[in-house]
Design an enzyme around this catalytic site. Structure first.
Site, PDB file in Angstrom:
ATOM      1  N   SER A  16     -12.014  35.599  23.205  1.00 27.09           N
ATOM      2  CA  SER A  16     -13.406  35.310  22.926  1.00 27.09           C
ATOM      3  C   SER A  16     -13.214  33.805  22.661  1.00 27.09           C
ATOM      4  O   SER A  16     -12.339  33.393  22.204  1.00 27.09           O
ATOM      5  CB  SER A  16     -13.756  35.876  21.711  1.00 27.09           C
ATOM      6  OG  SER A  16     -14.851  35.288  21.060  1.00 27.09           O
ATOM      7  N   ASP A  72      -3.161  55.386  18.978  1.00 26.49           N
ATOM      8  CA  ASP A  72      -3.526  54.552  18.027  1.00 26.49           C
ATOM      9  C   ASP A  72      -2.576  53.411  18.144  1.00 26.49           C
ATOM     10  O   ASP A  72      -1.309  53.395  17.638  1.00 26.49           O
ATOM     11  CB  ASP A  72      -3.109  55.291  16.604  1.00 26.49           C
ATOM     12  CG  ASP A  72      -3.656  54.364  15.449  1.00 26.49           C
ATOM     13  OD1 ASP A  72      -3.961  53.038  15.545  1.00 26.49           O
ATOM     14  OD2 ASP A  72      -3.818  54.935  14.335  1.00 26.49           O
ATOM     15  N   LYS A 117      -8.025  35.186  17.718  1.00 24.15           N
ATOM     16  CA  LYS A 117      -8.545  35.095  18.942  1.00 24.15           C
ATOM     17  C   LYS A 117      -7.574  34.141  19.621  1.00 24.15           C
ATOM     18  O   LYS A 117      -7.098  33.767  20.896  1.00 24.15           O
ATOM     19  CB  LYS A 117      -9.813  34.883  19.222  1.00 24.15           C
ATOM     20  CG  LYS A 117     -10.759  36.313  18.876  1.00 24.15           C
ATOM     21  CD  LYS A 117     -10.015  37.214  20.126  1.00 24.15           C
ATOM     22  CE  LYS A 117     -10.825  38.681  19.813  1.00 24.15           C
ATOM     23  NZ  LYS A 117     -10.591  39.748  20.567  1.00 24.15           N
ATOM     24  N   THR A 132     -22.611  46.130  24.194  1.00 21.90           N
ATOM     25  CA  THR A 132     -21.752  47.304  23.896  1.00 21.90           C
ATOM     26  C   THR A 132     -22.671  48.246  22.792  1.00 21.90           C
ATOM     27  O   THR A 132     -23.752  47.746  22.462  1.00 21.90           O
ATOM     28  CB  THR A 132     -20.693  46.902  22.830  1.00 21.90           C
ATOM     29  OG1 THR A 132     -20.958  46.150  21.681  1.00 21.90           O
ATOM     30  CG2 THR A 132     -19.497  46.095  23.555  1.00 21.90           C
ATOM     31  N   TYR A 169     -10.999  36.241  12.538  1.00 22.01           N
ATOM     32  CA  TYR A 169     -11.321  36.441  14.030  1.00 22.01           C
ATOM     33  C   TYR A 169     -10.841  35.275  14.585  1.00 22.01           C
ATOM     34  O   TYR A 169     -10.303  35.341  15.686  1.00 22.01           O
ATOM     35  CB  TYR A 169     -12.735  36.544  14.089  1.00 22.01           C
ATOM     36  CG  TYR A 169     -13.206  36.993  15.216  1.00 22.01           C
ATOM     37  CD1 TYR A 169     -12.574  38.226  15.684  1.00 22.01           C
ATOM     38  CD2 TYR A 169     -14.259  36.649  16.064  1.00 22.01           C
ATOM     39  CE1 TYR A 169     -13.258  38.576  16.908  1.00 22.01           C
ATOM     40  CE2 TYR A 169     -14.537  36.813  17.282  1.00 22.01           C
ATOM     41  CZ  TYR A 169     -14.107  38.007  17.721  1.00 22.01           C
ATOM     42  OH  TYR A 169     -14.429  38.534  19.014  1.00 22.01           O
TER      43      TYR A 169
END
Length: 283
Positions: free
Chosen positions: A163, A73, A179, A210, A175
Site C-alpha cells: 500500500s 492460519d 507496509k 472490498t 500500518y
C-alpha cells in the site's frame, strides 16, 4: 486458452476482499489457483463479512481456472509450510505466489472505537503485533517456503500486496511501518532471487471495493475505485509477461499496470485515467 494455462498460483488470505479478487483474476486466465484462508465452509466465521475459501475456489473454477481451497492460519508457521508443501507435492511446481494475507484489521468489526484514536500512543499495542505476525512475518515465511521450488525451476513471480501507506506519514504507525517493511522485504528478496530467474514486486492497489469498503461506502469516494478482480488482472498480466524481471524489486501500481497492459476493470473502466466514474449497480 488463457494466458496462464498450465501455471500454478498460491494466493494467501483469499476468502474475500483483495485476495479473492486476485484469485479470480488468475482463474480468468486459466491458472490453477490454490487459495488459503481461515474462513471455511461450515466453520465458525472469523469476521462478520461473507466469504470462505471454498467459495473462492469454486468461483475460480467457474471462470475457467482450477480453484483449490486450503484452510490455513498464516499466523502459524507450520500451517504455512504445509500449505506450500501441498501445492508443490500436488503439482510439482509453483509459478506465482501472492502474499496478500494481513492482520490488524479486526478493529473494523470487533467493536473497537478506532475513530477516537488520535496518535500512535492511543492505539492498542496488539495492532502492531497483528500486522507484523499475520502480515509481514506471514509474507516472509510463505516466501521462504516457496522460494526453493521457484529457484529450482528458474522461474516464478512473488507479489507482496502492499500500500502507498508505506510512504504516508498519516497512515498510522503500525500500518505504515508494516507496509514499508513489506516493500523493503521485496527489494531484498529480489536481490537474492534475480540470478535465479524469479521476479519479486510490491503491488499497490488503489481504493478497492472490498466487502468492508462497500459496507462503509458512505465514508469513501468510490469514483475512481477498483474492483478486487482488477487487482487480480494486474497480477495475471505480470505473471504472463516474459519481461517482468525488469520490474523486480520495485513497487508497481495496479492502475498503471492496467494502462501498460491494456486491461480494464470488470465494468470496462480504466481506473487511474480520469475516465468515467464508477457507478454502483442498481439495486
Amino acid at each position: 486458452m488463457g494466458m496462464l494455462e498450465g501455471k500454478v498460483a498460491l494466493v494467501t488470505g483469499a476468502s474475500r476482499g483483495v485476495g479473492k479478487g486476485i484469485a479470480l483474476g488468475l482463474g480468468e486466465q486459466g491458472a490453477t489457483v490454490y487459495v488459503t484462508g481461515r474462513t471455511v465452509a461450515g466453520g465458525a466465521p472469523t469476521t462478520p463479512l461473507d466469504g470462505n475459501v471454498q467459495e473462492t475456489a469454486a468461483e475460480v473454477t467457474a471462470l475457467g481456472g482450477h480453484g483449490i481451497a486450503i484452510a490455513c492460519d498464516h499466523r502459524d508457521d507450520e500451517q504455512t509450510r504445509r500449505a506450500v508443501a501441498r501445492v508443490v507435492t500436488e503439482t510439482g511446481r509453483l509459478d506465482v505466489l501472492v502474499n496478500n494475507v494481513w492482520g490488524g484489521y479486526e478493529h473494523f468489526w470487533d467493536g473497537t472505537e478506532f475513530w477516537v484514536e488520535a496518535g500512535f500512543w492511543t492505539v492498542p499495542i496488539d495492532r502492531w503485533d497483528a500486522m507484523f505476525q499475520a502480515g509481514v512475518r506471514a509474507h516472509y515465511v510463505t516466501s521462504v517456503a516457496a522460494a526453493p521450488t521457484m529457484v529450482a525451476q528458474r522461474s516464478g513471480l512473488i507479489v507482496n500486496v502492499s500500500s502507498d501507506a508505506a510512504d504516508k506519514d498519516d497512515a498510522g504507525v503500525p500500518y505504515g511501518v508494516a507496509k514499508a517493511a513489506t516493500d523493503r522485504m521485496i527489494a531484498c528478496m529480489a536481490h537474492d532471487l534475480r540470478d535465479h530467474g524469479v521476479t519479486a514486486v510490491s503491488l499497490y492497489p488503489g481504493l478497492v471495493r472490498t466487502e468492508s469498503v462497500l459496507r462503509a461506502a458512505e465514508h469513501f469516494d468510490l469514483s475512481d475505485s477498483e474492483s478486487p478482480q482488477f487487482i487480480g488482472r494486474a497480477v495475471a498480466a505480470l505473471a504472463a509477461d516474459p519481461t517482468a524481471m525488469r520490474l523486480t524489486g520495485q513497487v508497481v501500481r495496479s492502475a498503471e499496470l492496467g494502462q501498460h497492459y491494456a486491461f480494464t476493470d470488470t465494468d470496462g473502466r480504466h481506473p487511474g485515467t480520469n475516465g468515467p466514474p464508477y457507478q454502483p449497480p442498481v439495486a
